[in-house]
Design a protein around this motif. Structure first.
Motif, PDB file in Angstrom:
ATOM      1  N   LYS A  91       1.497  -5.685 -18.708  1.00 52.41           N
ATOM      2  CA  LYS A  91       0.430  -4.874 -18.107  1.00 52.41           C
ATOM      3  C   LYS A  91       0.785  -4.513 -16.665  1.00 52.41           C
ATOM      4  CE  LYS A  91      -3.730  -3.127 -17.614  1.00 52.41           C
ATOM      5  NZ  LYS A  91      -4.010  -1.787 -18.060  1.00 52.41           N
ATOM      6  N   ALA A  92       1.328  -5.471 -15.919  1.00 51.40           N
ATOM      7  CA  ALA A  92       1.725  -5.217 -14.532  1.00 51.40           C
ATOM      8  C   ALA A  92       2.827  -4.167 -14.477  1.00 51.40           C
ATOM      9  CB  ALA A  92       2.186  -6.513 -13.867  1.00 51.40           C
ATOM     10  N   LYS A 142       4.394   7.236 -11.201  1.00 54.45           N
ATOM     11  CA  LYS A 142       4.345   8.545 -11.870  1.00 54.45           C
ATOM     12  C   LYS A 142       3.177   9.385 -11.353  1.00 54.45           C
ATOM     13  CE  LYS A 142       2.905   9.101 -16.315  1.00 54.45           C
ATOM     14  NZ  LYS A 142       1.763   9.898 -16.226  1.00 54.45           N
ATOM     15  N   ASP A 143       2.003   8.772 -11.230  1.00 56.75           N
ATOM     16  CA  ASP A 143       0.792   9.487 -10.804  1.00 56.75           C
ATOM     17  C   ASP A 143       0.613   9.523  -9.292  1.00 56.75           C
ATOM     18  OD1 ASP A 143       0.314   9.769 -13.508  1.00 56.75           O
ATOM     19  OD2 ASP A 143      -1.256   8.224 -13.574  1.00 56.75           O
ATOM     20  N   ARG A 144       1.462   8.792  -8.580  1.00 54.82           N
ATOM     21  CA  ARG A 144       1.374   8.687  -7.116  1.00 54.82           C
ATOM     22  C   ARG A 144       0.001   8.210  -6.666  1.00 54.82           C
ATOM     23  NH1 ARG A 144       4.954  12.285  -8.594  1.00 54.82           N
ATOM     24  NH2 ARG A 144       6.846  12.687  -7.429  1.00 54.82           N
ATOM     25  N   LYS A 145      -0.457   7.171  -7.338  1.00 53.49           N
ATOM     26  CA  LYS A 145      -1.753   6.560  -7.002  1.00 53.49           C
ATOM     27  C   LYS A 145      -1.542   5.058  -6.857  1.00 53.49           C
ATOM     28  CE  LYS A 145      -4.465  10.069  -9.083  1.00 53.49           C
ATOM     29  NZ  LYS A 145      -5.461  10.615  -9.818  1.00 53.49           N
ATOM     30  N   PRO A 146      -2.000   4.495  -5.743  1.00 55.74           N
ATOM     31  CA  PRO A 146      -1.788   3.054  -5.541  1.00 55.74           C
ATOM     32  C   PRO A 146      -2.585   2.213  -6.529  1.00 55.74           C
ATOM     33  CG  PRO A 146      -3.174   3.963  -3.804  1.00 55.74           C
ATOM     34  CD  PRO A 146      -2.727   5.120  -4.657  1.00 55.74           C
ATOM     35  N   VAL A 147      -2.080   1.018  -6.772  1.00 56.68           N
ATOM     36  CA  VAL A 147      -2.797   0.034  -7.586  1.00 56.68           C
ATOM     37  C   VAL A 147      -3.170  -1.133  -6.688  1.00 56.68           C
ATOM     38  CG1 VAL A 147      -1.657   0.635  -9.753  1.00 56.68           C
ATOM     39  CG2 VAL A 147      -0.683  -1.142  -8.323  1.00 56.68           C
ATOM     40  N   VAL A 148      -4.109  -1.899  -7.134  1.00 63.56           N
ATOM     41  CA  VAL A 148      -4.490  -3.108  -6.402  1.00 63.56           C
ATOM     42  C   VAL A 148      -3.289  -4.056  -6.413  1.00 63.56           C
ATOM     43  CG1 VAL A 148      -6.053  -5.106  -6.437  1.00 63.56           C
ATOM     44  CG2 VAL A 148      -6.915  -2.833  -7.041  1.00 63.56           C
ATOM     45  N   GLN A 149      -3.072  -4.726  -5.297  1.00 62.38           N
ATOM     46  CA  GLN A 149      -1.958  -5.668  -5.194  1.00 62.38           C
ATOM     47  C   GLN A 149      -2.000  -6.619  -6.393  1.00 62.38           C
ATOM     48  OE1 GLN A 149      -1.815  -7.452  -1.341  1.00 62.38           O
ATOM     49  NE2 GLN A 149       0.072  -8.553  -1.756  1.00 62.38           N
ATOM     50  N   LEU A 150      -0.856  -6.833  -7.023  1.00 58.70           N
ATOM     51  CA  LEU A 150      -0.804  -7.647  -8.241  1.00 58.70           C
ATOM     52  C   LEU A 150      -1.355  -9.047  -8.024  1.00 58.70           C
ATOM     53  CD1 LEU A 150       2.630  -6.617  -9.810  1.00 58.70           C
ATOM     54  CD2 LEU A 150       0.355  -5.645 -10.215  1.00 58.70           C
ATOM     55  N   SER A 151      -1.161  -9.616  -6.851  1.00 57.66           N
ATOM     56  CA  SER A 151      -1.679 -10.962  -6.592  1.00 57.66           C
ATOM     57  C   SER A 151      -3.204 -10.987  -6.463  1.00 57.66           C
ATOM     58  CB  SER A 151      -1.034 -11.558  -5.342  1.00 57.66           C
ATOM     59  OG  SER A 151      -1.317 -10.763  -4.216  1.00 57.66           O
ATOM     60  N   THR A 152      -3.802  -9.844  -6.242  1.00 54.23           N
ATOM     61  CA  THR A 152      -5.267  -9.768  -6.248  1.00 54.23           C
ATOM     62  C   THR A 152      -5.769  -9.735  -7.691  1.00 54.23           C
ATOM     63  OG1 THR A 152      -5.292  -8.624  -4.127  1.00 54.23           O
ATOM     64  CG2 THR A 152      -7.263  -8.397  -5.508  1.00 54.23           C
ATOM     65  N   ILE A 189      -0.098 -15.320 -10.125  1.00 57.40           N
ATOM     66  CA  ILE A 189       1.249 -14.763 -10.186  1.00 57.40           C
ATOM     67  C   ILE A 189       2.200 -15.591  -9.320  1.00 57.40           C
ATOM     68  CG2 ILE A 189       0.976 -13.126  -8.286  1.00 57.40           C
ATOM     69  CD1 ILE A 189       2.553 -11.072  -9.992  1.00 57.40           C
ATOM     70  N   THR A 190       3.429 -15.757  -9.803  1.00 62.71           N
ATOM     71  CA  THR A 190       4.444 -16.514  -9.068  1.00 62.71           C
ATOM     72  C   THR A 190       5.587 -15.583  -8.693  1.00 62.71           C
ATOM     73  OG1 THR A 190       5.732 -17.096 -11.024  1.00 62.71           O
ATOM     74  CG2 THR A 190       3.899 -18.586 -10.428  1.00 62.71           C
ATOM     75  N   ILE A 191       6.489 -16.080  -7.860  1.00 64.34           N
ATOM     76  CA  ILE A 191       7.667 -15.304  -7.491  1.00 64.34           C
ATOM     77  C   ILE A 191       8.531 -15.039  -8.719  1.00 64.34           C
ATOM     78  CG2 ILE A 191       9.111 -17.269  -6.813  1.00 64.34           C
ATOM     79  CD1 ILE A 191       8.947 -14.013  -4.842  1.00 64.34           C
ATOM     80  N   VAL A 192       8.559 -15.989  -9.644  1.00 67.62           N
ATOM     81  CA  VAL A 192       9.304 -15.806 -10.901  1.00 67.62           C
ATOM     82  C   VAL A 192       8.712 -14.634 -11.682  1.00 67.62           C
ATOM     83  CG1 VAL A 192       9.882 -16.882 -13.117  1.00 67.62           C
ATOM     84  CG2 VAL A 192      10.048 -18.207 -11.003  1.00 67.62           C
ATOM     85  N   ASP A 193       7.373 -14.567 -11.748  1.00 66.66           N
ATOM     86  CA  ASP A 193       6.710 -13.438 -12.409  1.00 66.66           C
ATOM     87  C   ASP A 193       7.080 -12.121 -11.721  1.00 66.66           C
ATOM     88  OD1 ASP A 193       5.127 -14.930 -14.317  1.00 66.66           O
ATOM     89  OD2 ASP A 193       3.727 -15.417 -12.686  1.00 66.66           O
ATOM     90  N   SER A 215       1.654  -8.768   6.225  1.00 60.71           N
ATOM     91  CA  SER A 215       0.819  -7.747   5.603  1.00 60.71           C
ATOM     92  C   SER A 215       0.906  -7.804   4.081  1.00 60.71           C
ATOM     93  CB  SER A 215       1.190  -6.347   6.105  1.00 60.71           C
ATOM     94  OG  SER A 215       2.394  -5.913   5.517  1.00 60.71           O
ATOM     95  N   SER A 216       2.016  -8.349   3.571  1.00 61.25           N
ATOM     96  CA  SER A 216       2.193  -8.477   2.119  1.00 61.25           C
ATOM     97  C   SER A 216       1.859  -9.879   1.621  1.00 61.25           C
ATOM     98  CB  SER A 216       3.637  -8.145   1.739  1.00 61.25           C
ATOM     99  OG  SER A 216       3.931  -6.832   2.096  1.00 61.25           O
ATOM    100  N   GLN A 217       1.449 -10.732   2.534  1.00 63.40           N
ATOM    101  CA  GLN A 217       1.061 -12.105   2.226  1.00 63.40           C
ATOM    102  C   GLN A 217       2.190 -12.893   1.568  1.00 63.40           C
ATOM    103  OE1 GLN A 217      -2.568 -11.728  -0.003  1.00 63.40           O
ATOM    104  NE2 GLN A 217      -3.671 -10.880   1.721  1.00 63.40           N
TER     105      GLN A 217
END
Length: 135
Positions: free
Chosen positions: A9-10, A19-29, A34-38, A72-74
């Motif tokens: 899904k991510a 493709k759509d040039r639209k931001p998504v919510v940060q995956l960790s939100t 989510i881990t660094i491995v993910d 800023s990217s936590q």
């Protein structure tokens, strides 16, 4: 750690966002577990999809090298990624603003290593790499 379905899904969210040039919510939100491995597994799948679509990997990069960008990217360390052929902007190129959903500039280090067959380190290269930066 994410499930395989969550990783897929991510991947789709990121591919669609580009493709759509639209931001998504940060995956960790979206997925606090989510881990660094993910994250790197998701990155590999995104790159694989882009290569399957015709993009070519032309190099690798180190990103988020500044503490400000890390905060800023936590995250608390630089990350690495791939450079694809369509990412190249040649000297003097005009950048189309509409190619990006949230345009901004971040300095990232790039190293041209050349052809692996012809790249040889000699003692002067090693000596220069060991010199203090003030020399």
């Amino acid at each position: 750690m994410l499930t395989e379905a969550e990783r897929k899904k991510a991947v789709q969210l990121l591919l669609t966002a580009e493709k759509d040039r639209k931001p998504v919510v940060q995956l960790s939100t979206t997925w606090p577990q989510i881990t660094i491995v993910d994250a790197y597994a998701i990155q590999r799948e995104v790159i694989a999809a882009k290569v399957a679509g015709g993009a070519k990997i032309i190099g690798h990069k180190i990103g988020l090298t500044s503490k400000a960008m890390q905060q800023s990217s936590q995250i608390d360390e630089p990350d690495d990624g791939h450079l694809l052929d369509y990412m190249v902007l040649h000297d003097g190129a005009k950048v189309a603003h509409d190619r990006f959903c949230v345009p901004r500039v971040e300095l990232e280090f790039a190293f041209v290593l050349g052809d692996r067959k012809s790249t040889r380190l000699n003692s002067s290269h090693v000596a220069l790499s060991r010199m203090p930066s003030s020399a």
